[in-house]
Write a protein that holds these residues in place. Sequence first.
Motif, PDB file in Angstrom:
ATOM      1  N   ILE A  53     -24.229 -33.367 -13.790  1.00  0.00           N
ATOM      2  CA  ILE A  53     -25.191 -33.107 -14.865  1.00  0.00           C
ATOM      3  C   ILE A  53     -25.412 -31.607 -14.957  1.00  0.00           C
ATOM      4  O   ILE A  53     -25.664 -30.934 -13.956  1.00  0.00           O
ATOM      5  CB  ILE A  53     -26.520 -33.835 -14.589  1.00  0.00           C
ATOM      6  N   THR A  54     -25.323 -31.090 -16.151  1.00  0.00           N
ATOM      7  CA  THR A  54     -25.490 -29.655 -16.368  1.00  0.00           C
ATOM      8  C   THR A  54     -26.966 -29.255 -16.285  1.00  0.00           C
ATOM      9  O   THR A  54     -27.861 -30.106 -16.243  1.00  0.00           O
ATOM     10  CB  THR A  54     -24.925 -29.262 -17.744  1.00  0.00           C
ATOM     11  N   ALA A  55     -27.176 -27.952 -16.284  1.00  0.00           N
ATOM     12  CA  ALA A  55     -28.544 -27.437 -16.256  1.00  0.00           C
ATOM     13  C   ALA A  55     -29.329 -27.859 -17.499  1.00  0.00           C
ATOM     14  O   ALA A  55     -30.517 -28.164 -17.431  1.00  0.00           O
ATOM     15  CB  ALA A  55     -28.531 -25.912 -16.126  1.00  0.00           C
ATOM     16  N   MET A  56     -28.651 -27.908 -18.659  1.00  0.00           N
ATOM     17  CA  MET A  56     -29.306 -28.357 -19.885  1.00  0.00           C
ATOM     18  C   MET A  56     -29.707 -29.820 -19.788  1.00  0.00           C
ATOM     19  O   MET A  56     -30.766 -30.224 -20.285  1.00  0.00           O
ATOM     20  CB  MET A  56     -28.376 -28.140 -21.080  1.00  0.00           C
ATOM     21  N   GLY A  57     -28.878 -30.634 -19.133  1.00  0.00           N
ATOM     22  CA  GLY A  57     -29.213 -32.039 -18.949  1.00  0.00           C
ATOM     23  C   GLY A  57     -30.464 -32.226 -18.126  1.00  0.00           C
ATOM     24  O   GLY A  57     -31.335 -33.038 -18.457  1.00  0.00           O
ATOM     25  N   TRP A  58     -30.576 -31.458 -17.039  1.00  0.00           N
ATOM     26  CA  TRP A  58     -31.794 -31.533 -16.224  1.00  0.00           C
ATOM     27  C   TRP A  58     -33.012 -31.013 -16.988  1.00  0.00           C
ATOM     28  O   TRP A  58     -34.122 -31.524 -16.824  1.00  0.00           O
ATOM     29  CB  TRP A  58     -31.613 -30.731 -14.934  1.00  0.00           C
ATOM     30  N   PHE A  59     -32.802 -30.004 -17.817  1.00  0.00           N
ATOM     31  CA  PHE A  59     -33.912 -29.466 -18.604  1.00  0.00           C
ATOM     32  C   PHE A  59     -34.429 -30.512 -19.591  1.00  0.00           C
ATOM     33  O   PHE A  59     -35.642 -30.635 -19.803  1.00  0.00           O
ATOM     34  CB  PHE A  59     -33.458 -28.206 -19.345  1.00  0.00           C
ATOM     35  N   ALA A 278     -40.718 -43.790 -22.672  1.00  0.00           N
ATOM     36  CA  ALA A 278     -39.687 -44.819 -22.553  1.00  0.00           C
ATOM     37  C   ALA A 278     -38.516 -44.538 -23.491  1.00  0.00           C
ATOM     38  O   ALA A 278     -37.338 -44.678 -23.112  1.00  0.00           O
ATOM     39  CB  ALA A 278     -40.291 -46.191 -22.855  1.00  0.00           C
ATOM     40  N   ALA A 279     -38.802 -44.135 -24.726  1.00  0.00           N
ATOM     41  CA  ALA A 279     -37.735 -43.881 -25.703  1.00  0.00           C
ATOM     42  C   ALA A 279     -36.877 -42.687 -25.285  1.00  0.00           C
ATOM     43  O   ALA A 279     -35.638 -42.749 -25.315  1.00  0.00           O
ATOM     44  CB  ALA A 279     -38.343 -43.657 -27.087  1.00  0.00           C
ATOM     45  N   THR A 280     -37.513 -41.595 -24.880  1.00  0.00           N
ATOM     46  CA  THR A 280     -36.745 -40.418 -24.480  1.00  0.00           C
ATOM     47  C   THR A 280     -36.009 -40.634 -23.153  1.00  0.00           C
ATOM     48  O   THR A 280     -34.942 -40.059 -22.936  1.00  0.00           O
ATOM     49  CB  THR A 280     -37.673 -39.197 -24.369  1.00  0.00           C
ATOM     50  N   SER A 281     -36.531 -41.461 -22.280  1.00  0.00           N
ATOM     51  CA  SER A 281     -35.816 -41.785 -21.035  1.00  0.00           C
ATOM     52  C   SER A 281     -34.535 -42.546 -21.336  1.00  0.00           C
ATOM     53  O   SER A 281     -33.483 -42.281 -20.737  1.00  0.00           O
ATOM     54  CB  SER A 281     -36.710 -42.610 -20.113  1.00  0.00           C
ATOM     55  N   TYR A 282     -34.613 -43.491 -22.263  1.00  0.00           N
ATOM     56  CA  TYR A 282     -33.403 -44.235 -22.646  1.00  0.00           C
ATOM     57  C   TYR A 282     -32.369 -43.305 -23.269  1.00  0.00           C
ATOM     58  O   TYR A 282     -31.174 -43.398 -22.950  1.00  0.00           O
ATOM     59  CB  TYR A 282     -33.775 -45.346 -23.626  1.00  0.00           C
ATOM     60  N   TRP A 284     -31.994 -40.104 -22.789  1.00  0.00           N
ATOM     61  CA  TRP A 284     -31.450 -39.222 -21.750  1.00  0.00           C
ATOM     62  C   TRP A 284     -30.427 -39.966 -20.903  1.00  0.00           C
ATOM     63  O   TRP A 284     -29.366 -39.423 -20.584  1.00  0.00           O
ATOM     64  CB  TRP A 284     -32.599 -38.713 -20.880  1.00  0.00           C
ATOM     65  N   TYR A 285     -30.715 -41.196 -20.536  1.00  0.00           N
ATOM     66  CA  TYR A 285     -29.766 -41.991 -19.743  1.00  0.00           C
ATOM     67  C   TYR A 285     -28.478 -42.254 -20.526  1.00  0.00           C
ATOM     68  O   TYR A 285     -27.374 -42.161 -19.966  1.00  0.00           O
ATOM     69  CB  TYR A 285     -30.416 -43.318 -19.347  1.00  0.00           C
ATOM     70  N   ARG A 286     -28.604 -42.535 -21.805  1.00  0.00           N
ATOM     71  CA  ARG A 286     -27.429 -42.838 -22.630  1.00  0.00           C
ATOM     72  C   ARG A 286     -26.545 -41.610 -22.821  1.00  0.00           C
ATOM     73  O   ARG A 286     -25.318 -41.686 -22.703  1.00  0.00           O
ATOM     74  CB  ARG A 286     -27.896 -43.370 -23.986  1.00  0.00           C
ATOM     75  N   GLN A 287     -27.162 -40.457 -23.086  1.00  0.00           N
ATOM     76  CA  GLN A 287     -26.404 -39.262 -23.392  1.00  0.00           C
ATOM     77  C   GLN A 287     -25.939 -38.514 -22.149  1.00  0.00           C
ATOM     78  O   GLN A 287     -24.798 -38.057 -22.096  1.00  0.00           O
ATOM     79  CB  GLN A 287     -27.267 -38.315 -24.240  1.00  0.00           C
ATOM     80  N   ILE A 288     -26.797 -38.402 -21.144  1.00  0.00           N
ATOM     81  CA  ILE A 288     -26.488 -37.553 -19.995  1.00  0.00           C
ATOM     82  C   ILE A 288     -25.789 -38.328 -18.886  1.00  0.00           C
ATOM     83  O   ILE A 288     -24.843 -37.832 -18.259  1.00  0.00           O
ATOM     84  CB  ILE A 288     -27.779 -36.887 -19.467  1.00  0.00           C
ATOM     85  N   ILE A 289     -26.230 -39.555 -18.620  1.00  0.00           N
ATOM     86  CA  ILE A 289     -25.664 -40.334 -17.516  1.00  0.00           C
ATOM     87  C   ILE A 289     -24.410 -41.114 -17.962  1.00  0.00           C
ATOM     88  O   ILE A 289     -23.330 -40.979 -17.390  1.00  0.00           O
ATOM     89  CB  ILE A 289     -26.722 -41.284 -16.914  1.00  0.00           C
ATOM     90  N   LYS A 290     -24.561 -41.922 -18.997  1.00  0.00           N
ATOM     91  CA  LYS A 290     -23.456 -42.767 -19.448  1.00  0.00           C
ATOM     92  C   LYS A 290     -22.491 -42.066 -20.383  1.00  0.00           C
ATOM     93  O   LYS A 290     -21.377 -42.563 -20.614  1.00  0.00           O
ATOM     94  CB  LYS A 290     -24.027 -44.014 -20.154  1.00  0.00           C
ATOM     95  N   ARG A 291     -22.872 -40.923 -20.928  1.00  0.00           N
ATOM     96  CA  ARG A 291     -22.012 -40.147 -21.827  1.00  0.00           C
ATOM     97  C   ARG A 291     -21.574 -40.950 -23.039  1.00  0.00           C
ATOM     98  O   ARG A 291     -20.424 -40.905 -23.466  1.00  0.00           O
ATOM     99  CB  ARG A 291     -20.771 -39.635 -21.093  1.00  0.00           C
ATOM    100  N   ILE A 292     -22.494 -41.711 -23.615  1.00  0.00           N
ATOM    101  CA  ILE A 292     -22.182 -42.519 -24.794  1.00  0.00           C
ATOM    102  C   ILE A 292     -22.613 -41.743 -26.033  1.00  0.00           C
ATOM    103  O   ILE A 292     -23.804 -41.501 -26.219  1.00  0.00           O
ATOM    104  CB  ILE A 292     -22.902 -43.885 -24.746  1.00  0.00           C
ATOM    105  N   PRO A 293     -21.685 -41.355 -26.882  1.00  0.00           N
ATOM    106  CA  PRO A 293     -22.071 -40.601 -28.086  1.00  0.00           C
ATOM    107  C   PRO A 293     -22.679 -41.529 -29.141  1.00  0.00           C
ATOM    108  O   PRO A 293     -22.479 -42.737 -29.122  1.00  0.00           O
ATOM    109  CB  PRO A 293     -20.745 -39.999 -28.576  1.00  0.00           C
ATOM    110  N   PHE A 294     -23.416 -40.935 -30.045  1.00  0.00           N
ATOM    111  CA  PHE A 294     -24.010 -41.711 -31.147  1.00  0.00           C
ATOM    112  C   PHE A 294     -23.016 -41.851 -32.294  1.00  0.00           C
ATOM    113  O   PHE A 294     -22.194 -40.995 -32.521  1.00  0.00           O
ATOM    114  CB  PHE A 294     -25.292 -41.026 -31.645  1.00  0.00           C
TER     115      PHE A 294
END
Length: 294
Positions: A53-59, A278-282, A284-294
Amino acid sequence: MLRLCRLVSRPLKQSYGPPTVQLVTRKMAQTPFKAGQPDWTTSIPRPKENEKITAMGWFLLLIPATTFGLGCWQVKRKIWKEQLIKDLHEQLNMEPVALPDNLNDVKQMEYRLVKVRGHFLHDKEMRMGPRSLIRPDGSETQGGLISKRDTGNGYLVVTPFQLSDRDDIILINRGWVSRKHAEPSSRPLGQISGELELTAVVRKGELRPQFTPDHSGGKVYLYRDLQQMCAKSGAAHVFLDAVYDEKVSTDAPVGGQTRVTLRNDHLSYLVTWFSLSAATSYLWYRQIIKRIPF
């Protein structure tokens, strides 16, 4: 001339124009893919799920963390406000106490019951409103600035009160009267004279509400403007709401018009913050952890 005819009669050489190029293109398309050759049709490779995870992802993780913290803070605020409202209602049911010798101490006694003795100065009476009537059972009539119904719309009668045991004058909200009884001459039996003792609730002044016009220093005040009321009547900065008394005359103002004005919107606030968390956590998990694009 003979030589020219021979040149014309010679067959033209075969042309290598577009048909030949088209055949070559077909052959290239039909040629099977061989190992080691680059695949020019491959798109941009997707990031691997196990990448760091990049620094931007943690931010970006600060967004759901911050909204969750705000939700927890609103939970504490809700508990505090409910306890405060409960304490105020308990104060309204406590035994009344005497007015302190130092009237400046009254500022710390809001919603406390006090007993005072003295007489009203009816010639300096003021009105505050329009207001709806709070009945003894706690229900409230529907009335306001536009309403013309005498049964639901009226004013609060604020009268200076000369204390018997000292030279101080305080302000007492005697209670509610309808529009048709707004003038003192329309309720002569309610203009109590002589010394009396009454129980009242300590109140503070109010700030001017937004978009509320100025009352221009007249007899009718739109809100509890303690500064102007005291300056006009010569009273100290003490304002009391008389409690309901069923023994008073029917022409007298109806007491018990105290409102516990404390808003408690913290439930809606905490639901909003937790929903955002809850919405922003989902996301973040989708974009940063699972790397699923929209």
